[in-house]
Write a protein that holds these residues in place. Structure first.
Motif: not given
Length: 68
Positions: A4-8, A58-63
């Motif tokens: 489900s992560a969008r940043n691969i 990369i799965k994160s709600s905050d960058v």
């Protein structure tokens, strides 16, 4: 593999540095390097080797970005 992560980010493993508890894995993603800290057990299970293709997920709600 579906995630489900969008940043691969696809890359190549350039270093596998095993410590007492964690392993640092360096991944070249086209001139930039990403370093992941994973458990030694996970690194052993994956059988990571320098030169292999791998991906950083990369799965994160905050960058957070900062400048000096």
């Amino acid at each position: 593999m579906k995630l489900s992560a969008r940043n691969i980010l696809d890359g190549t493993i350039t270093a596998v540095e095993v410590g007492q508890v964690t392993t640092h894995v360096k991944l070249d993603i086209g001139g930039a390097t990403i370093t992941a800290s994973i458990t030694n057990e996970a690194a052993a299970d994956l059988g990571l080797k320098v030169g292999e293709k791998a991906c950083a997920v990369i799965k994160s709600s905050d960058v957070i970005i900062g400048i000096a």
